[in-house]
Design an enzyme around this catalytic site. Structure first.
Site, PDB file in Angstrom:
ATOM      1  N   ASP A  70      39.200  30.787  10.627  1.00  0.00           N
ATOM      2  CA  ASP A  70      40.365  31.522  11.152  1.00  0.00           C
ATOM      3  C   ASP A  70      40.033  32.982  11.514  1.00  0.00           C
ATOM      4  O   ASP A  70      40.706  33.909  11.038  1.00  0.00           O
ATOM      5  CB  ASP A  70      41.499  31.544  10.111  1.00  0.00           C
ATOM      6  N   GLU A 103      49.805  26.314  15.999  1.00  0.00           N
ATOM      7  CA  GLU A 103      49.476  27.424  15.086  1.00  0.00           C
ATOM      8  C   GLU A 103      48.401  28.286  15.728  1.00  0.00           C
ATOM      9  O   GLU A 103      47.989  28.055  16.870  1.00  0.00           O
ATOM     10  CB  GLU A 103      48.995  26.895  13.729  1.00  0.00           C
TER      11      GLU A 103
HETATM   12  O1  FUB Z   1      43.179  28.183   7.133  1.00  0.00           O
HETATM   13  C1  FUB Z   1      44.427  27.614   6.854  1.00  0.00           C
HETATM   14  C2  FUB Z   1      45.124  27.262   8.123  1.00  0.00           C
HETATM   15  O2  FUB Z   1      44.357  26.326   8.853  1.00  0.00           O
HETATM   16  C3  FUB Z   1      45.329  28.391   9.095  1.00  0.00           C
HETATM   17  O3  FUB Z   1      46.313  29.296   8.737  1.00  0.00           O
HETATM   18  C4  FUB Z   1      45.588  27.601  10.309  1.00  0.00           C
HETATM   19  O4  FUB Z   1      45.595  28.320  11.497  1.00  0.00           O
HETATM   20  C5  FUB Z   1      44.495  26.567  10.237  1.00  0.00           C
HETATM   21  O5  FUB Z   1      43.274  27.050  10.733  1.00  0.00           O
END
Ligand code: FUB
Length: 322
Positions: free
Chosen positions: A15, A221
């Site tokens: 991330d 996301e």
């Molecule tokens: O790393 C946890 C979660 O997985 C992140 O917040 C998302 O974007 C995904 O990469």
């Protein structure tokens, strides 16, 4: 840069958010660990407990690990799970924005402050008022800062409509508009929201909002914002179809028009990225699970050069998965 490369061989990191501060590249990733929690759609296996900050003088050079910048045990409102963070600078201070579940297992976004880009960061005693869900990305323009945020499923965005929690969180029907990412201007002191978060609308080629059932293109996301040749590029993950996509607009609040895929699926379930310019070239930072043998919760940061076509579209990069 010759070919994509892994950046942090000694830790599992994911991330990425990247910024240039004082002429150096600073990387703010999640720090993945093996906590033994079984994998599920709620993301409980992403049980991260601290952040390390990294820096580089040169894209091909050494990566310095500055150690723990923030630990969950030092955050007064903490429940569990430090997910994707981002950082910003204003008036001599650095701000780290992070999603974390509170003691009731509800995600909010917190902020921690430091005099240095690498921290350590001192957390505020409460999460940002009015914040919810995950994946903050902070974009600066003309001295103002804007936070993009949100994530579906384990990221809890489906539990909100018009910035209010709803009784029973669910995604809209397939033929309804997709749930949007959010954007909000930060307050002058960088510790709060200056307005109500607004929806980021992504339009298709006919000017219609993307539908909830359009899993190949709709937002899931991992928001990121960058500006290239006067246009705003909103990029994001499609989650369950594992693509990094982008949409272009004339205003940082949107609307944005869908353009295409930046990165095809990687090895691992999640895909997440950021885009940054450094020393005259553009780079895509992302992660995959190749070094951990495909364990989706143990990811490793990578960087690849990002190229634009003459018309401002982005050349798709092969993620090497699926
Ligand atoms: O790393 C946890 C979660 O997985 C992140 O917040 C998302 O974007 C995904 O990469």
């Amino acid at each position: 840069m010759q070919k994509p490369r892994y950046l942090v061989p000694h830790l599992y990191t994911a991330d990425p958010a990247v910024h240039v501060f004082n002429g150096k590249l600073y990387i703010y990733p999640s720090h993945d660990i093996e906590s033994g929690i079984p994998e599920n759609d709620n993301g409980d296996h992403f049980d991260m407990r601290d952040y390390h900050v990294f820096s580089m003088d040169d894209i091909d050079g050494d990566v310095t690990d500055h150690g723990v910048a923030l630990d969950v045990k030092d955050i007064p409102w903490a429940g569990r799970q430090l997910w994707d963070c981002d950082a910003a600078y204003k008036d001599g201070k650095y701000y780290l924005y992070f999603p974390l579940k509170d003691k009731n297992d509800v995600f909010h976004i917190g902020v921690a402050v430091s005099d240095r880009p690498e921290g350590p960061f001192i957390p505020e005693s409460d999460p940002i008022k009015g914040s919810y869900s995950i994946d903050p990305c902070v974009f600066e323009e003309d001295g103002n800062h804007y936070m993009y945020f949100g994530g579906l499923w384990g990221g809890q965005l489906q539990r909100y409509r018009d910035n209010k929690a709803i009784e029973c969180g669910h995604e809209p029907a397939d033929d309804e508009p997709a749930l949007p990412s959010r954007v909000v201007k930060l307050s002058d002191d960088m510790l709060g929201f200056a307005e109500e978060p607004r929806p980021i609308v992504i339009l298709d080629e006919n000017g219609e909002p993307l539908k909830s059932g359009d899993h190949e293109r709709r937002f899931f996301e991992a928001s990121w914002m960058h500006k290239y040749n006067g246009k705003y590029y909103f990029s994001y993950s499609t989650g369950d179809t594992h693509l990094l996509c982008y949409a272009i607009g004339d205003n940082l609040y949107g609307p944005f028009t869908y353009q295409g895929v930046i990165l095809t699926p990687v090895v691992g379930w999640t895909t997440h990225h950021c885009i940054a310019e450094f020393k005259g070239k553009w780079y895509l930072f992302h992660h995959d699970s190749v070094p951990s043998g495909g364990r989706t919760w143990l990811r490793s940061l990578k960087v690849a050069e990002l190229e634009y076509n003459e018309d401002g579209t982005i050349k798709t990069i092969n993620g090497g998965g699926l």
